[in-house]
Motif scaffolding. Structure first.
Motif, PDB file in Angstrom:
ATOM      1  N   ALA A  33      52.906 -10.474 -52.452  1.00  0.00           N
ATOM      2  CA  ALA A  33      52.800 -11.252 -53.684  1.00  0.00           C
ATOM      3  C   ALA A  33      51.981 -12.519 -53.495  1.00  0.00           C
ATOM      4  N   ALA A  34      51.260 -12.617 -52.368  1.00  0.00           N
ATOM      5  CA  ALA A  34      50.467 -13.824 -52.118  1.00  0.00           C
ATOM      6  C   ALA A  34      49.414 -14.017 -53.198  1.00  0.00           C
ATOM      7  N   GLY A  35      48.811 -12.923 -53.647  1.00  0.00           N
ATOM      8  CA  GLY A  35      47.787 -13.026 -54.683  1.00  0.00           C
ATOM      9  C   GLY A  35      48.339 -13.503 -56.008  1.00  0.00           C
ATOM     10  N   LEU A  36      49.609 -13.205 -56.278  1.00  0.00           N
ATOM     11  CA  LEU A  36      50.218 -13.636 -57.533  1.00  0.00           C
ATOM     12  C   LEU A  36      50.248 -15.160 -57.629  1.00  0.00           C
ATOM     13  N   ALA A  37      50.518 -15.820 -56.507  1.00  0.00           N
ATOM     14  CA  ALA A  37      50.529 -17.284 -56.500  1.00  0.00           C
ATOM     15  C   ALA A  37      49.144 -17.833 -56.837  1.00  0.00           C
ATOM     16  N   VAL A  38      48.107 -17.237 -56.276  1.00  0.00           N
ATOM     17  CA  VAL A  38      46.741 -17.691 -56.539  1.00  0.00           C
ATOM     18  C   VAL A  38      46.383 -17.493 -58.007  1.00  0.00           C
ATOM     19  N   VAL A  39      46.740 -16.344 -58.568  1.00  0.00           N
ATOM     20  CA  VAL A  39      46.439 -16.066 -59.975  1.00  0.00           C
ATOM     21  C   VAL A  39      47.157 -17.056 -60.885  1.00  0.00           C
ATOM     22  N   ALA A  40      48.451 -17.308 -60.628  1.00  0.00           N
ATOM     23  CA  ALA A  40      49.203 -18.249 -61.462  1.00  0.00           C
ATOM     24  C   ALA A  40      48.613 -19.646 -61.387  1.00  0.00           C
ATOM     25  N   LEU A  41      48.237 -20.075 -60.182  1.00  0.00           N
ATOM     26  CA  LEU A  41      47.664 -21.411 -60.023  1.00  0.00           C
ATOM     27  C   LEU A  41      46.279 -21.509 -60.640  1.00  0.00           C
ATOM     28  N   ALA A  42      45.486 -20.449 -60.520  1.00  0.00           N
ATOM     29  CA  ALA A  42      44.143 -20.456 -61.117  1.00  0.00           C
ATOM     30  C   ALA A  42      44.244 -20.571 -62.637  1.00  0.00           C
ATOM     31  N   ALA A  43      45.154 -19.802 -63.245  1.00  0.00           N
ATOM     32  CA  ALA A  43      45.333 -19.886 -64.694  1.00  0.00           C
ATOM     33  C   ALA A  43      45.795 -21.279 -65.100  1.00  0.00           C
ATOM     34  N   PHE A  44      46.680 -21.866 -64.288  1.00  0.00           N
ATOM     35  CA  PHE A  44      47.167 -23.201 -64.609  1.00  0.00           C
ATOM     36  C   PHE A  44      46.060 -24.246 -64.449  1.00  0.00           C
ATOM     37  N   ALA A  45      45.225 -24.115 -63.413  1.00  0.00           N
ATOM     38  CA  ALA A  45      44.130 -25.065 -63.222  1.00  0.00           C
ATOM     39  C   ALA A  45      43.153 -25.002 -64.400  1.00  0.00           C
ATOM     40  N   ALA A  46      42.863 -23.787 -64.890  1.00  0.00           N
ATOM     41  CA  ALA A  46      41.989 -23.654 -66.052  1.00  0.00           C
ATOM     42  C   ALA A  46      42.614 -24.333 -67.269  1.00  0.00           C
ATOM     43  N   LEU A  47      43.932 -24.206 -67.415  1.00  0.00           N
ATOM     44  CA  LEU A  47      44.641 -24.876 -68.502  1.00  0.00           C
ATOM     45  C   LEU A  47      44.574 -26.391 -68.338  1.00  0.00           C
ATOM     46  N   LEU A  48      44.735 -26.854 -67.117  1.00  0.00           N
ATOM     47  CA  LEU A  48      44.728 -28.285 -66.835  1.00  0.00           C
ATOM     48  C   LEU A  48      43.373 -28.905 -67.154  1.00  0.00           C
ATOM     49  N   TRP A  49      42.307 -28.171 -66.854  1.00  0.00           N
ATOM     50  CA  TRP A  49      40.956 -28.694 -67.061  1.00  0.00           C
ATOM     51  C   TRP A  49      40.411 -28.425 -68.460  1.00  0.00           C
ATOM     52  N   GLY A  50      41.105 -27.674 -69.259  1.00  0.00           N
ATOM     53  CA  GLY A  50      40.549 -27.229 -70.542  1.00  0.00           C
ATOM     54  C   GLY A  50      40.775 -28.189 -71.682  1.00  0.00           C
ATOM     55  N   THR A  51      40.455 -29.449 -71.497  1.00  0.00           N
ATOM     56  CA  THR A  51      40.624 -30.428 -72.577  1.00  0.00           C
ATOM     57  C   THR A  51      39.334 -31.222 -72.760  1.00  0.00           C
ATOM     58  N   PRO A  52      38.952 -31.495 -74.011  1.00  0.00           N
ATOM     59  CA  PRO A  52      37.751 -32.315 -74.252  1.00  0.00           C
ATOM     60  C   PRO A  52      38.028 -33.813 -74.259  1.00  0.00           C
ATOM     61  N   LEU A  53      39.254 -34.227 -73.926  1.00  0.00           N
ATOM     62  CA  LEU A  53      39.588 -35.650 -73.944  1.00  0.00           C
ATOM     63  C   LEU A  53      38.641 -36.437 -73.040  1.00  0.00           C
ATOM     64  N   GLN A  54      38.058 -37.501 -73.587  1.00  0.00           N
ATOM     65  CA  GLN A  54      37.061 -38.260 -72.841  1.00  0.00           C
ATOM     66  C   GLN A  54      37.678 -39.342 -71.953  1.00  0.00           C
ATOM     67  N   GLN A  55      38.802 -39.899 -72.355  1.00  0.00           N
ATOM     68  CA  GLN A  55      39.402 -40.988 -71.601  1.00  0.00           C
ATOM     69  C   GLN A  55      40.233 -40.452 -70.436  1.00  0.00           C
ATOM     70  N   ALA A  56      40.009 -41.017 -69.241  1.00  0.00           N
ATOM     71  CA  ALA A  56      40.742 -40.559 -68.057  1.00  0.00           C
ATOM     72  C   ALA A  56      42.247 -40.747 -68.232  1.00  0.00           C
ATOM     73  N   GLY A  57      42.649 -41.845 -68.875  1.00  0.00           N
ATOM     74  CA  GLY A  57      44.074 -42.075 -69.093  1.00  0.00           C
ATOM     75  C   GLY A  57      44.701 -41.009 -69.968  1.00  0.00           C
ATOM     76  N   ALA A  58      43.986 -40.592 -70.995  1.00  0.00           N
ATOM     77  CA  ALA A  58      44.502 -39.540 -71.873  1.00  0.00           C
ATOM     78  C   ALA A  58      44.599 -38.217 -71.121  1.00  0.00           C
ATOM     79  N   ARG A  59      43.603 -37.925 -70.288  1.00  0.00           N
ATOM     80  CA  ARG A  59      43.659 -36.686 -69.497  1.00  0.00           C
ATOM     81  C   ARG A  59      44.829 -36.746 -68.504  1.00  0.00           C
ATOM     82  N   ALA A  60      45.060 -37.931 -67.936  1.00  0.00           N
ATOM     83  CA  ALA A  60      46.174 -38.070 -66.990  1.00  0.00           C
ATOM     84  C   ALA A  60      47.511 -37.816 -67.677  1.00  0.00           C
TER      85      ALA A  60
END
Length: 535
Positions: free
Chosen positions: A43-70
């Protein structure tokens, strides 16, 4: 279609659109998906897939201010962590409600609150990583900025995991590196340790997630880096820092399957002593290992001459044994200990890393413990550099249950190469948690210790999983959980010190902290150097 039907459909469509536009609700399920990669084979690959999907979610915002993104990153990280830990450590409920006698509602609330506390660490990491990442836009991220964002996420995540594993004595269960035992990234454990494996896991997932932000050329570079990392990890995994030392040891690992509800009852003492005493007297091996507190009372509460008889029998047979038993240190200090029998000199090991609420009560929480019907108290701690038990000229290093989660602490026994262990022996009782995923999760943790130190491990448990693990982290034999029996086999002692063991024995957590800080610094440098997005 009638207008009335169309009118009723529109609000539903708009609700779905709003849910997809603000996909914070995806974070907890993705965290739960990550939790499913622990304690499971392949199940090692499952961890990578879950984290990759979450990273895409984390980065998927057009917010311009670093504080708002934080702030958005902290919220996502909190939700992800809550799903991760509530799914992965739900079995704590068993210890409190089933065996501890705590009301079910209160036990469930305690697990939820503890999961929420643990989720603060990924929330902190994600807030920092999101602030350093560019906002999502119409154009692709510059490659350097994307790689900086990936490094920042891996560095922040790793630092947060080290904090989780050390603050308030630490709770590193479900540390990300454990999910990769058996996977290709596990090969770097002798170099970087379990936290280093976790760092690479986040980095691999982040590089995959960059496909949602980079140009086609940038994605090709990210894929090339992924392939290089995979080949490098495979190559490193072939390196051997330890070597076989002497003849294999014949071992007998005891699994009594004594129910937790019966373990400390006075009427259960005689059957328990008869079970383990019989095995210790009859079995013939170089080393016999019992579970944690297999003898559940102090030596003075045992039948007269019980231990003396075992010592005499074992010595005459040329057999050694590690036996779990509580001991005292001074008038009122109790220890969770292991004694060595069969040798020419007495041997004692006292557990060094105690379990909060199980073996010591944190300040201000005595009220919580009083809600449970458990024989708990404050135990005394052993030191981190206690000597090994000598068997046939080889050094066997005992650990007791929970303390084998702390590789950097176990590494203290490798400070002197001439006294470094040749075998790791873990004595465990997980009966508190029933027949749950906690058992294979703990086996996975033991396998990581073997990988880090390139030493074999043997595990004697009350209810499972009793197992033999070779120096490559592979399980070569095990007993079925929740059965009473003896695992007979052989284990090949190994000599040598891995780079991880050498560094951790001298610097503790400093190497992995420096790795996380370096990655974070590179991510911050990329954010300052390339602040804009190319259309």
């Amino acid at each position: 279609m009638p207008e009335s039907v169309t009118a009723k459909s529109a609000p539903r469509a708009s609700l779905l659109a709003r849910a997809l536009a603000r996909p914070h609700w995806l974070a907890p399920p993705l965290g739960g998906l990550l939790a499913l990669s622990f304690g499971r084979e392949h199940a090692a690959g499952l961890a990578v897939v879950a984290l990759a999907a979450f990273a895409a979610l984390l980065w998927g915002t057009p917010l311009q201010q670093a504080g708002a993104r934080a702030r958005r990153g902290a919220l996502l990280g909190l939700g992800f962590g809550l799903g991760w830990f509530a799914t992965g450590i739900w079995w704590l409920y068993i210890s409190m409600a089933v065996y501890g006698g705590m009301p079910a509602l209160l036990a469930g609330a305690a697990v939820l609150l503890f999961s929420l506390y643990l989720a603060l660490y990924p929330a902190l990491a994600c807030a920092l990583a999101a602030a350093l990442a560019p906002p999502a836009g119409r154009g692709a991220w510059p490659l350097a900025r994307g790689l900086g964002a990936a490094l920042a996420l891996a560095g922040a995540w790793t630092l947060a995991e080290v904090l989780r594993g050390t603050v308030f004595t630490g709770f590193p269960w479900l540390a990300l590196g454990y999910s990769q035992v058996g996977g290709p990234l596990a090969g770097v454990a002798p170099l970087l340790g379990g936290y280093g494996v976790g760092f690479l896991t986040v980095l691999v997932a982040a590089l995959l997630a960059l496909a949602s932000q980079l140009s086609l050329r940038g994605t090709a570079v990210a894929v090339a880096l992924l392939l290089a990392m995979a080949l490098g990890a495979a190559r490193v995994g072939q390196l051997r820092w330890t070597h076989a030392d002497g003849a294999p040891l014949r071992v007998a690992l005891l699994q009594g399957d004594v129910a937790q509800s019966e373990k400390f009852r006075p009427e259960s003492l005689a059957p328990t002593l008869h079970l383990y005493g019989g095995w210790l007297e009859r079995l013939r091996a170089d080393l016999i290992v019992t579970p944690e507190t297999a003898l559940p009372v102090l030596p003075e509460d045992l039948p007269p001459h019980y231990l003396e008889q075992l010592q005499s029998t074992l010595r005459s047979a040329g057999t050694h044994a590690l036996v779990g038993i509580p001991l005292t240190r001074g008038a009122d200090a109790y220890t969770n200990s292991v004694i060595g029998l069969g040798g020419a000199r007495p041997y004692r090991y006292d557990k060094a890393h105690l379990v909060p609420f199980g073996e010591f009560i944190p300040y201000g929480f005595h009220w919580f413990v009083r809600l449970m019907n458990m024989p708990l108290g404050d135990f005394a701690r052993g030191t981190l550099d206690q000597p090994s038990f000598t068997v046939q000229g080889r050094r066997v290093a005992p650990t007791i249950c929970y303390e084998d989660l702390f590789g950097e602490q176990l590494a203290q026994r490798f400070a002197s190469p001439s006294q470094a262990p040749n075998v790791i022996a873990n004595l465990t009782n997980l009966a508190w948690f029933g027949d749950t995923i906690a058992l294979p999760q703990h086996l996975q943790i033991a396998r990581m210790r073997s990988l880090e130190f390139q030493l074999p491990s043997i595990r004697a448990t009350n209810t499972g999983v009793t197992a033999i693990i070779d120096a490559g982290g592979r399980v070569t034999g095990q007993l079925a959980p929740y059965t009473a029996g003896v695992l007979l086999g052989s284990v090949q002692p190994a000599a040598g010190v891995t780079p991880y063991a050498w560094l951790a024995s001298r610097l503790g957590y400093a190497p992995v902290v420096l790795l996380g800080l370096l990655a974070l610094a590179l991510g911050a440098a990329a954010a300052r150097a390339l602040p804009t997005i190319r259309d």
